[in-house]
Enzyme design. Structure first.
Site, PDB file in Angstrom:
ATOM      1  CD  GLU A 262      -2.919  -1.239   0.274  1.00 46.49           C
ATOM      2  OE1 GLU A 262      -3.026  -0.259  -0.499  1.00 46.49           O
ATOM      3  OE2 GLU A 262      -3.673  -2.222   0.217  1.00 46.49           O
ATOM      4  CB  CYS A 296      -2.234   6.563   1.319  1.00 45.27           C
ATOM      5  SG  CYS A 296      -3.417   5.548   2.193  1.00 45.27           S
TER       6      CYS A 296
END
Length: 510
Positions: A262, A296
Protein backbone atom coordinates in the site's frame (compact mmCIF):
# COMPACT_ATOMS: atom_id res chain seq x y z
CA UNK A 1 -1.67 12.69 31.02
CA UNK A 2 -4.45 10.35 32.11
CA UNK A 3 -4.76 8.56 28.75
CA UNK A 4 -1.10 7.49 28.88
CA UNK A 5 -1.57 5.96 32.30
CA UNK A 6 -4.77 4.21 31.23
CA UNK A 7 -2.92 2.59 28.32
CA UNK A 8 0.08 1.51 30.37
CA UNK A 9 2.52 3.86 28.63
CA UNK A 10 5.60 4.57 30.73
CA UNK A 11 8.30 7.20 30.37
CA UNK A 12 10.51 4.43 28.97
CA UNK A 13 9.09 1.35 27.25
CA UNK A 14 10.54 -1.86 25.85
CA UNK A 15 10.49 -2.48 22.11
CA UNK A 16 9.57 -6.14 21.72
CA UNK A 17 6.57 -8.16 22.81
CA UNK A 18 5.18 -11.64 22.26
CA UNK A 19 1.71 -10.55 23.28
CA UNK A 20 2.09 -11.72 26.87
CA UNK A 21 5.68 -10.82 27.72
CA UNK A 22 7.81 -7.76 27.02
CA UNK A 23 11.47 -7.95 26.14
CA UNK A 24 14.08 -6.39 28.40
CA UNK A 25 16.73 -5.11 25.97
CA UNK A 26 17.84 -1.57 26.72
CA UNK A 27 21.30 -1.31 25.14
CA UNK A 28 20.37 -0.79 21.46
CA UNK A 29 19.44 2.87 21.76
CA UNK A 30 15.97 4.30 22.03
CA UNK A 31 13.36 6.20 20.04
CA UNK A 32 11.94 9.32 21.61
CA UNK A 33 8.37 10.14 20.67
CA UNK A 34 7.67 13.87 20.57
CA UNK A 35 4.14 15.14 20.04
CA UNK A 36 3.81 17.33 16.93
CA UNK A 37 0.91 18.97 18.77
CA UNK A 38 3.06 20.66 21.42
CA UNK A 39 6.61 19.51 20.75
CA UNK A 40 6.82 17.85 24.16
CA UNK A 41 8.34 14.45 24.83
CA UNK A 42 5.62 11.83 25.38
CA UNK A 43 7.88 8.89 26.12
CA UNK A 44 10.58 6.71 24.64
CA UNK A 45 11.00 3.12 23.45
CA UNK A 46 14.10 0.98 23.75
CA UNK A 47 14.98 -0.45 20.35
CA UNK A 48 14.78 -4.21 20.01
CA UNK A 49 17.91 -6.22 19.23
CA UNK A 50 18.38 -8.96 16.66
CA UNK A 51 18.23 -11.49 19.49
CA UNK A 52 14.85 -10.02 20.49
CA UNK A 53 13.74 -10.51 16.91
CA UNK A 54 14.82 -14.15 16.94
CA UNK A 55 12.99 -14.71 20.23
CA UNK A 56 9.80 -13.19 18.84
CA UNK A 57 9.99 -15.24 15.64
CA UNK A 58 10.53 -18.43 17.66
CA UNK A 59 7.49 -17.73 19.84
CA UNK A 60 5.44 -16.87 16.75
CA UNK A 61 6.38 -20.15 15.07
CA UNK A 62 5.43 -22.09 18.20
CA UNK A 63 2.13 -20.21 18.53
CA UNK A 64 1.25 -20.89 14.90
CA UNK A 65 1.32 -24.64 15.54
CA UNK A 66 -1.42 -24.11 18.15
CA UNK A 67 -3.39 -21.23 16.63
CA UNK A 68 -3.89 -22.81 13.20
CA UNK A 69 -5.63 -25.80 14.82
CA UNK A 70 -8.18 -23.58 16.56
CA UNK A 71 -11.41 -23.61 14.50
CA UNK A 72 -12.02 -20.43 12.55
CA UNK A 73 -15.15 -19.39 14.47
CA UNK A 74 -13.25 -19.79 17.75
CA UNK A 75 -10.48 -17.60 16.42
CA UNK A 76 -13.22 -15.16 15.54
CA UNK A 77 -14.41 -15.23 19.14
CA UNK A 78 -10.97 -14.05 20.31
CA UNK A 79 -11.08 -11.21 17.79
CA UNK A 80 -14.62 -10.36 19.01
CA UNK A 81 -13.23 -9.99 22.51
CA UNK A 82 -10.45 -7.76 21.18
CA UNK A 83 -13.14 -5.55 19.66
CA UNK A 84 -14.89 -5.33 23.03
CA UNK A 85 -11.61 -4.41 24.73
CA UNK A 86 -10.97 -1.71 22.13
CA UNK A 87 -14.38 -0.27 22.88
CA UNK A 88 -13.35 0.02 26.53
CA UNK A 89 -10.16 1.87 25.57
CA UNK A 90 -11.51 3.87 22.62
CA UNK A 91 -11.25 7.22 24.37
CA UNK A 92 -7.69 6.98 25.75
CA UNK A 93 -6.36 5.25 22.62
CA UNK A 94 -8.04 7.85 20.39
CA UNK A 95 -6.43 10.60 22.46
CA UNK A 96 -3.01 8.96 22.13
CA UNK A 97 -3.39 8.58 18.35
CA UNK A 98 -4.26 12.26 18.11
CA UNK A 99 -1.49 13.43 20.44
CA UNK A 100 1.31 11.27 19.04
CA UNK A 101 0.42 11.56 15.35
CA UNK A 102 -1.22 14.99 15.26
CA UNK A 103 -4.54 14.22 13.59
CA UNK A 104 -7.72 15.75 15.00
CA UNK A 105 -9.26 14.11 18.04
CA UNK A 106 -12.32 13.17 16.02
CA UNK A 107 -10.08 11.43 13.51
CA UNK A 108 -8.13 9.75 16.30
CA UNK A 109 -11.33 8.40 17.83
CA UNK A 110 -12.52 7.48 14.35
CA UNK A 111 -9.37 5.47 13.76
CA UNK A 112 -10.01 3.41 16.87
CA UNK A 113 -13.60 2.96 15.74
CA UNK A 114 -12.20 1.60 12.48
CA UNK A 115 -10.26 -0.96 14.52
CA UNK A 116 -13.47 -1.94 16.29
CA UNK A 117 -15.30 -2.21 12.97
CA UNK A 118 -12.65 -4.45 11.41
CA UNK A 119 -12.84 -6.72 14.46
CA UNK A 120 -16.58 -7.05 13.89
CA UNK A 121 -15.99 -7.68 10.19
CA UNK A 122 -13.35 -10.31 10.93
CA UNK A 123 -15.66 -12.13 13.34
CA UNK A 124 -18.15 -12.61 10.52
CA UNK A 125 -15.35 -13.53 8.13
CA UNK A 126 -14.25 -16.31 10.47
CA UNK A 127 -17.35 -18.27 9.41
CA UNK A 128 -17.14 -17.38 5.72
CA UNK A 129 -13.76 -18.54 4.45
CA UNK A 130 -15.37 -20.29 1.52
CA UNK A 131 -13.83 -22.29 -1.30
CA UNK A 132 -15.45 -23.46 -4.53
CA UNK A 133 -16.50 -26.91 -5.70
CA UNK A 134 -15.91 -27.90 -9.32
CA UNK A 135 -17.27 -30.63 -11.55
CA UNK A 136 -14.54 -33.03 -12.58
CA UNK A 137 -14.23 -34.24 -16.15
CA UNK A 138 -13.42 -37.68 -14.73
CA UNK A 139 -16.18 -39.97 -13.45
CA UNK A 140 -16.39 -40.64 -9.72
CA UNK A 141 -14.09 -37.73 -8.90
CA UNK A 142 -14.81 -34.69 -6.74
CA UNK A 143 -12.93 -31.41 -6.91
CA UNK A 144 -12.88 -28.44 -4.60
CA UNK A 145 -10.54 -25.72 -3.39
CA UNK A 146 -9.81 -24.62 0.13
CA UNK A 147 -7.68 -22.11 1.98
CA UNK A 148 -5.06 -22.69 4.67
CA UNK A 149 -3.20 -20.20 6.89
CA UNK A 150 0.26 -19.06 5.82
CA UNK A 151 2.08 -18.73 9.14
CA UNK A 152 3.67 -15.50 10.36
CA UNK A 153 2.06 -12.45 8.78
CA UNK A 154 4.06 -9.25 9.26
CA UNK A 155 2.60 -5.75 9.11
CA UNK A 156 4.84 -2.73 8.58
CA UNK A 157 2.64 0.28 9.28
CA UNK A 158 3.06 4.00 8.57
CA UNK A 159 2.71 6.97 10.90
CA UNK A 160 -0.43 8.46 9.37
CA UNK A 161 -2.70 5.62 10.51
CA UNK A 162 -0.71 4.29 13.45
CA UNK A 163 -3.22 1.63 14.54
CA UNK A 164 -6.02 1.18 12.00
CA UNK A 165 -3.96 -0.25 9.12
CA UNK A 166 -2.32 -2.74 11.48
CA UNK A 167 -5.77 -3.91 12.60
CA UNK A 168 -6.91 -4.36 8.99
CA UNK A 169 -4.11 -6.86 8.52
CA UNK A 170 -3.85 -8.41 11.97
CA UNK A 171 -7.52 -9.14 12.62
CA UNK A 172 -8.20 -10.65 9.21
CA UNK A 173 -4.94 -12.61 9.33
CA UNK A 174 -5.77 -13.86 12.83
CA UNK A 175 -9.18 -15.31 11.94
CA UNK A 176 -7.50 -16.95 8.94
CA UNK A 177 -5.28 -18.85 11.38
CA UNK A 178 -2.09 -16.81 11.07
CA UNK A 179 0.01 -15.28 13.81
CA UNK A 180 1.07 -11.66 13.55
CA UNK A 181 4.24 -9.62 13.80
CA UNK A 182 3.96 -5.82 13.83
CA UNK A 183 6.72 -3.35 13.02
CA UNK A 184 5.20 0.10 13.58
CA UNK A 185 6.49 3.43 12.31
CA UNK A 186 9.31 4.76 14.46
CA UNK A 187 7.47 8.09 14.50
CA UNK A 188 4.50 6.70 16.45
CA UNK A 189 5.70 3.71 18.50
CA UNK A 190 3.68 4.41 21.63
CA UNK A 191 0.32 3.70 19.97
CA UNK A 192 1.62 0.24 19.04
CA UNK A 193 2.74 -0.42 22.61
CA UNK A 194 -0.69 0.64 23.85
CA UNK A 195 -2.35 -1.86 21.50
CA UNK A 196 -0.11 -4.66 22.75
CA UNK A 197 -1.14 -3.85 26.32
CA UNK A 198 -4.82 -4.06 25.32
CA UNK A 199 -4.27 -7.36 23.50
CA UNK A 200 -2.46 -8.91 26.46
CA UNK A 201 -5.58 -8.87 28.64
CA UNK A 202 -7.57 -10.87 26.08
CA UNK A 203 -4.80 -13.41 25.53
CA UNK A 204 -4.41 -13.96 29.28
CA UNK A 205 -8.15 -14.28 29.87
CA UNK A 206 -8.37 -17.02 27.23
CA UNK A 207 -5.17 -18.83 28.32
CA UNK A 208 -3.68 -18.48 24.85
CA UNK A 209 0.04 -18.90 24.17
CA UNK A 210 2.37 -16.00 23.61
CA UNK A 211 3.36 -15.40 20.02
CA UNK A 212 -0.03 -14.84 18.38
CA UNK A 213 0.25 -11.03 18.36
CA UNK A 214 3.86 -9.83 18.38
CA UNK A 215 5.56 -6.45 18.24
CA UNK A 216 9.06 -5.38 17.26
CA UNK A 217 10.31 -1.78 17.38
CA UNK A 218 13.72 -1.66 15.73
CA UNK A 219 15.86 0.00 13.13
CA UNK A 220 14.87 -0.49 9.52
CA UNK A 221 18.49 -1.03 8.55
CA UNK A 222 18.78 -4.04 10.86
CA UNK A 223 15.44 -5.44 12.04
CA UNK A 224 13.58 -4.24 8.93
CA UNK A 225 16.05 -5.75 6.52
CA UNK A 226 16.14 -8.97 8.52
CA UNK A 227 12.37 -9.26 8.17
CA UNK A 228 12.46 -8.71 4.42
CA UNK A 229 14.98 -11.51 3.93
CA UNK A 230 13.43 -13.92 6.46
CA UNK A 231 12.03 -17.03 4.76
CA UNK A 232 10.12 -17.82 7.94
CA UNK A 233 7.80 -14.91 7.11
CA UNK A 234 5.63 -15.90 4.13
CA UNK A 235 3.76 -12.57 3.87
CA UNK A 236 4.69 -8.97 4.64
CA UNK A 237 2.14 -6.18 4.34
CA UNK A 238 3.82 -2.80 3.91
CA UNK A 239 2.28 0.65 4.02
CA UNK A 240 4.71 3.38 3.03
CA UNK A 241 6.32 5.24 0.18
CA UNK A 242 6.76 3.85 -3.32
CA UNK A 243 10.53 3.95 -2.79
CA UNK A 244 10.28 1.74 0.31
CA UNK A 245 7.83 -0.60 -1.43
CA UNK A 246 10.04 -1.03 -4.49
CA UNK A 247 13.00 -1.97 -2.31
CA UNK A 248 10.97 -4.38 -0.17
CA UNK A 249 9.15 -6.02 -3.07
CA UNK A 250 12.40 -6.88 -4.82
CA UNK A 251 13.79 -8.64 -1.76
CA UNK A 252 10.58 -10.46 -0.85
CA UNK A 253 10.00 -11.62 -4.42
CA UNK A 254 13.61 -12.80 -4.57
CA UNK A 255 12.85 -15.36 -1.86
CA UNK A 256 9.40 -16.12 -3.39
CA UNK A 257 7.56 -14.56 -0.47
CA UNK A 258 4.26 -12.70 -0.73
CA UNK A 259 3.73 -9.00 -0.19
CA UNK A 260 0.80 -6.62 0.15
CA UNK A 261 1.96 -3.16 -0.87
CA UNK A 262 0.00 0.00 0.00
CA UNK A 263 2.20 2.77 -1.35
CA UNK A 264 1.87 6.31 -2.71
CA UNK A 265 -1.25 8.02 -3.95
CA UNK A 266 -1.75 11.06 -6.17
CA UNK A 267 -5.49 11.15 -5.92
CA UNK A 268 -7.70 13.36 -8.06
CA UNK A 269 -11.29 14.51 -8.19
CA UNK A 270 -12.85 15.35 -11.54
CA UNK A 271 -15.50 18.09 -11.58
CA UNK A 272 -17.45 18.03 -14.82
CA UNK A 273 -19.73 20.85 -15.88
CA UNK A 274 -22.56 18.73 -14.40
CA UNK A 275 -21.04 18.58 -10.91
CA UNK A 276 -23.10 19.36 -7.82
CA UNK A 277 -20.80 21.85 -6.09
CA UNK A 278 -22.73 21.69 -2.82
CA UNK A 279 -21.42 18.15 -2.54
CA UNK A 280 -18.08 18.68 -4.22
CA UNK A 281 -16.61 21.63 -2.31
CA UNK A 282 -16.86 20.08 1.20
CA UNK A 283 -15.55 16.76 -0.16
CA UNK A 284 -12.54 18.47 -1.75
CA UNK A 285 -11.71 20.45 1.37
CA UNK A 286 -11.97 17.46 3.70
CA UNK A 287 -10.04 15.27 1.29
CA UNK A 288 -7.24 17.82 0.97
CA UNK A 289 -6.85 19.03 4.58
CA UNK A 290 -8.13 16.10 6.65
CA UNK A 291 -5.26 14.58 8.65
CA UNK A 292 -3.33 17.67 7.41
CA UNK A 293 -3.09 16.08 3.96
CA UNK A 294 -1.27 13.03 5.32
CA UNK A 295 -3.61 10.30 4.11
CA UNK A 296 -2.60 8.05 1.27
CA UNK A 297 -6.10 8.82 -0.05
CA UNK A 298 -5.83 12.60 0.45
CA UNK A 299 -7.07 14.69 -2.47
CA UNK A 300 -4.03 16.09 -4.30
CA UNK A 301 -5.48 17.21 -7.63
CA UNK A 302 -8.82 18.68 -8.72
CA UNK A 303 -9.48 18.50 -12.47
CA UNK A 304 -12.14 21.12 -13.22
CA UNK A 305 -14.13 21.88 -16.35
CA UNK A 306 -13.42 25.39 -17.58
CA UNK A 307 -17.11 26.37 -17.42
CA UNK A 308 -17.11 26.12 -13.61
CA UNK A 309 -13.39 26.65 -12.92
CA UNK A 310 -13.60 30.23 -11.64
CA UNK A 311 -16.57 29.44 -9.41
CA UNK A 312 -14.82 26.43 -7.89
CA UNK A 313 -11.55 28.31 -7.36
CA UNK A 314 -13.35 31.14 -5.57
CA UNK A 315 -15.30 28.73 -3.36
CA UNK A 316 -12.20 26.76 -2.36
CA UNK A 317 -10.16 29.86 -1.52
CA UNK A 318 -13.03 31.11 0.63
CA UNK A 319 -13.33 27.75 2.39
CA UNK A 320 -9.58 27.64 3.07
CA UNK A 321 -9.79 31.13 4.55
CA UNK A 322 -12.13 29.82 7.23
CA UNK A 323 -10.04 26.83 8.30
CA UNK A 324 -9.12 26.69 11.99
CA UNK A 325 -5.59 25.40 12.49
CA UNK A 326 -4.44 24.43 15.96
CA UNK A 327 -4.17 21.71 18.54
CA UNK A 328 -6.04 18.65 17.32
CA UNK A 329 -7.18 18.02 20.88
CA UNK A 330 -9.61 20.94 20.40
CA UNK A 331 -12.54 19.62 18.40
CA UNK A 332 -13.28 23.10 17.04
CA UNK A 333 -10.10 23.01 14.93
CA UNK A 334 -10.23 21.60 11.42
CA UNK A 335 -6.65 20.38 11.25
CA UNK A 336 -3.62 19.98 13.42
CA UNK A 337 0.10 19.71 12.70
CA UNK A 338 2.14 17.69 10.26
CA UNK A 339 3.98 14.75 11.79
CA UNK A 340 7.26 16.65 12.30
CA UNK A 341 9.30 19.66 11.23
CA UNK A 342 10.84 17.74 8.32
CA UNK A 343 7.36 17.25 6.88
CA UNK A 344 6.69 20.98 7.20
CA UNK A 345 9.95 21.72 5.41
CA UNK A 346 9.03 19.32 2.58
CA UNK A 347 5.68 21.13 2.24
CA UNK A 348 7.38 24.50 1.79
CA UNK A 349 9.91 23.03 -0.66
CA UNK A 350 7.09 21.58 -2.75
CA UNK A 351 5.37 24.97 -2.97
CA UNK A 352 8.65 26.55 -4.06
CA UNK A 353 8.96 23.87 -6.76
CA UNK A 354 5.40 24.56 -7.94
CA UNK A 355 6.22 28.21 -8.51
CA UNK A 356 9.56 27.53 -10.18
CA UNK A 357 7.88 25.10 -12.58
CA UNK A 358 5.26 27.65 -13.63
CA UNK A 359 2.45 27.19 -11.16
CA UNK A 360 0.63 29.93 -9.26
CA UNK A 361 0.12 29.85 -5.50
CA UNK A 362 -3.43 30.98 -4.67
CA UNK A 363 -3.39 30.80 -0.88
CA UNK A 364 -1.57 29.38 2.12
CA UNK A 365 1.82 27.72 2.05
CA UNK A 366 3.59 29.01 5.15
CA UNK A 367 4.76 27.37 8.36
CA UNK A 368 2.94 28.81 11.37
CA UNK A 369 4.70 29.81 14.56
CA UNK A 370 3.99 31.20 17.99
CA UNK A 371 1.40 30.25 20.58
CA UNK A 372 -0.09 26.81 20.07
CA UNK A 373 1.86 26.54 16.80
CA UNK A 374 5.20 26.63 18.58
CA UNK A 375 6.17 23.06 17.64
CA UNK A 376 7.00 24.18 14.09
CA UNK A 377 4.83 21.43 12.61
CA UNK A 378 1.76 23.52 11.78
CA UNK A 379 1.28 24.82 8.24
CA UNK A 380 -1.38 26.78 6.40
CA UNK A 381 -2.93 24.53 3.71
CA UNK A 382 -2.16 25.69 0.20
CA UNK A 383 -3.94 25.79 -3.16
CA UNK A 384 -2.03 26.20 -6.42
CA UNK A 385 -2.95 26.44 -10.08
CA UNK A 386 -0.81 23.99 -12.08
CA UNK A 387 -0.56 21.82 -15.15
CA UNK A 388 -0.64 18.08 -14.67
CA UNK A 389 2.70 17.48 -16.38
CA UNK A 390 4.71 19.56 -13.87
CA UNK A 391 7.27 17.24 -12.21
CA UNK A 392 6.16 18.28 -8.72
CA UNK A 393 2.51 17.49 -9.58
CA UNK A 394 3.54 14.03 -10.72
CA UNK A 395 4.91 13.35 -7.22
CA UNK A 396 3.02 12.77 -3.99
CA UNK A 397 3.59 15.58 -1.49
CA UNK A 398 2.41 14.24 1.86
CA UNK A 399 0.98 17.53 3.09
CA UNK A 400 -2.06 19.80 2.55
CA UNK A 401 -1.11 21.04 -0.93
CA UNK A 402 -3.99 21.03 -3.42
CA UNK A 403 -3.54 21.44 -7.18
CA UNK A 404 -6.21 22.93 -9.46
CA UNK A 405 -6.08 21.79 -13.09
CA UNK A 406 -8.39 23.11 -15.84
CA UNK A 407 -9.76 21.11 -18.75
CA UNK A 408 -12.01 22.19 -21.61
CA UNK A 409 -13.21 19.06 -23.39
CA UNK A 410 -15.39 16.11 -22.46
CA UNK A 411 -15.08 13.59 -19.62
CA UNK A 412 -12.65 11.51 -21.68
CA UNK A 413 -10.17 14.41 -21.63
CA UNK A 414 -10.56 14.76 -17.88
CA UNK A 415 -9.95 11.03 -17.38
CA UNK A 416 -6.82 11.19 -19.55
CA UNK A 417 -5.41 13.92 -17.32
CA UNK A 418 -6.53 12.02 -14.24
CA UNK A 419 -4.74 8.81 -15.24
CA UNK A 420 -1.56 10.54 -16.35
CA UNK A 421 0.36 9.93 -13.10
CA UNK A 422 2.28 6.88 -11.93
CA UNK A 423 0.15 6.34 -8.82
CA UNK A 424 -3.26 4.68 -8.83
CA UNK A 425 -4.90 4.57 -5.42
CA UNK A 426 -8.13 6.58 -5.03
CA UNK A 427 -10.20 8.69 -7.42
CA UNK A 428 -13.53 10.45 -7.66
CA UNK A 429 -15.82 12.24 -10.06
CA UNK A 430 -18.60 14.68 -9.27
CA UNK A 431 -21.34 14.71 -11.87
CA UNK A 432 -25.10 14.37 -12.11
CA UNK A 433 -24.73 12.97 -15.63
CA UNK A 434 -25.15 9.19 -15.75
CA UNK A 435 -23.06 8.75 -18.88
CA UNK A 436 -20.12 10.64 -17.38
CA UNK A 437 -20.31 8.65 -14.14
CA UNK A 438 -20.43 5.33 -15.94
CA UNK A 439 -17.58 6.29 -18.26
CA UNK A 440 -15.45 7.10 -15.20
CA UNK A 441 -16.21 3.67 -13.69
CA UNK A 442 -15.71 1.75 -16.93
CA UNK A 443 -12.55 0.10 -18.24
CA UNK A 444 -11.86 3.35 -20.11
CA UNK A 445 -12.19 5.38 -16.93
CA UNK A 446 -10.25 5.68 -13.69
CA UNK A 447 -7.23 3.37 -13.47
CA UNK A 448 -7.24 3.44 -9.65
CA UNK A 449 -8.07 0.71 -7.17
CA UNK A 450 -10.78 2.95 -5.69
CA UNK A 451 -13.18 4.95 -7.86
CA UNK A 452 -16.02 7.00 -6.37
CA UNK A 453 -18.94 8.97 -7.74
CA UNK A 454 -20.18 12.07 -5.88
CA UNK A 455 -18.04 11.40 -2.82
CA UNK A 456 -14.40 12.32 -2.22
CA UNK A 457 -11.22 10.29 -2.42
CA UNK A 458 -10.71 9.70 1.31
CA UNK A 459 -12.76 7.93 3.95
CA UNK A 460 -12.88 4.38 2.56
CA UNK A 461 -15.12 1.95 4.43
CA UNK A 462 -13.69 -1.28 5.82
CA UNK A 463 -16.21 -3.44 3.94
CA UNK A 464 -14.48 -2.86 0.60
CA UNK A 465 -11.06 -4.09 -0.42
CA UNK A 466 -8.58 -1.24 0.00
CA UNK A 467 -5.62 -0.72 -2.32
CA UNK A 468 -4.41 0.64 -5.62
CA UNK A 469 -2.72 -0.02 -8.92
CA UNK A 470 0.48 1.04 -10.72
CA UNK A 471 3.10 2.39 -8.31
CA UNK A 472 0.60 2.22 -5.45
CA UNK A 473 1.59 -1.44 -5.33
CA UNK A 474 -1.45 -3.51 -6.30
CA UNK A 475 -2.19 -4.86 -2.82
CA UNK A 476 -5.59 -5.19 -1.18
CA UNK A 477 -6.46 -5.10 2.52
CA UNK A 478 -9.54 -4.98 4.73
CA UNK A 479 -12.89 -6.07 3.27
CA UNK A 480 -14.44 -7.90 0.33
CA UNK A 481 -12.32 -10.99 -0.45
CA UNK A 482 -9.01 -9.44 0.70
CA UNK A 483 -8.83 -12.22 3.31
CA UNK A 484 -7.60 -14.61 0.61
CA UNK A 485 -4.25 -12.80 0.50
CA UNK A 486 -3.50 -14.09 4.00
CA UNK A 487 -3.99 -17.73 3.03
CA UNK A 488 -2.55 -20.31 0.69
CA UNK A 489 -4.95 -21.76 -1.83
CA UNK A 490 -5.16 -25.49 -2.43
CA UNK A 491 -7.03 -27.40 -5.15
CA UNK A 492 -8.14 -30.89 -4.07
CA UNK A 493 -9.28 -33.84 -6.17
CA UNK A 494 -10.73 -36.99 -4.62
CA UNK A 495 -11.19 -40.24 -6.53
CA UNK A 496 -13.94 -42.24 -4.85
CA UNK A 497 -14.18 -44.85 -7.60
CA UNK A 498 -12.31 -48.07 -8.39
CA UNK A 499 -10.77 -46.91 -11.67
CA UNK A 500 -8.00 -44.40 -12.43
CA UNK A 501 -9.12 -42.36 -15.46
CA UNK A 502 -6.70 -39.60 -16.47
CA UNK A 503 -7.61 -36.05 -17.35
CA UNK A 504 -7.83 -34.98 -21.00
CA UNK A 505 -8.67 -38.58 -21.89
CA UNK A 506 -5.03 -39.65 -21.74
CA UNK A 507 -4.46 -43.44 -21.83
CA UNK A 508 -1.59 -44.95 -19.86
CA UNK A 509 -1.82 -48.71 -19.62
CA UNK A 510 0.72 -50.79 -17.71
Amino acid sequence: MDFLQALGINNKNFGSSTGLEWGSTNDQGEIQSFSPVSGELIGSVYLASESDYEHVIKKAEEAFQVWRQVPGPQRGEIVRQLGIKLREFKDPLGHLVSFEMGKSLQEGLGEVQEMIDICDFAVGQSRQMYGFTMHSERPEHRMYDQYHPLGIVTTVSAFNFPVAVWSWNAMIAAVCGNVNLWKPSSKVPLTAIACQNIIRDVLKANKLPEGIFNLIVGRGSTIGEKMLHDKRIPLISITGSTRVGRHAAKIIAGRFGKSILELGGNNAIILTENANLKLAIPAIVFGAVGTAGQRCTSTRRVIIHESIYKKVKTALIKAYGGLKIGTPMDENNHLGPLIDQDAAKTFVEAIDAVQKQGGKLLCGGEILSGGEHESGCYVRPAIAEVENHFPIVQEETFAPLLYLIKYSGDVAEAVTIHNDVVQGLSSAIFTDNLQEAEYFLSHRGSDCGIANVNIGTSGAEIGGAFGGEKETGGGRESGSDAWKAYMRRQTNTINYGTELPLAQGIKFDI
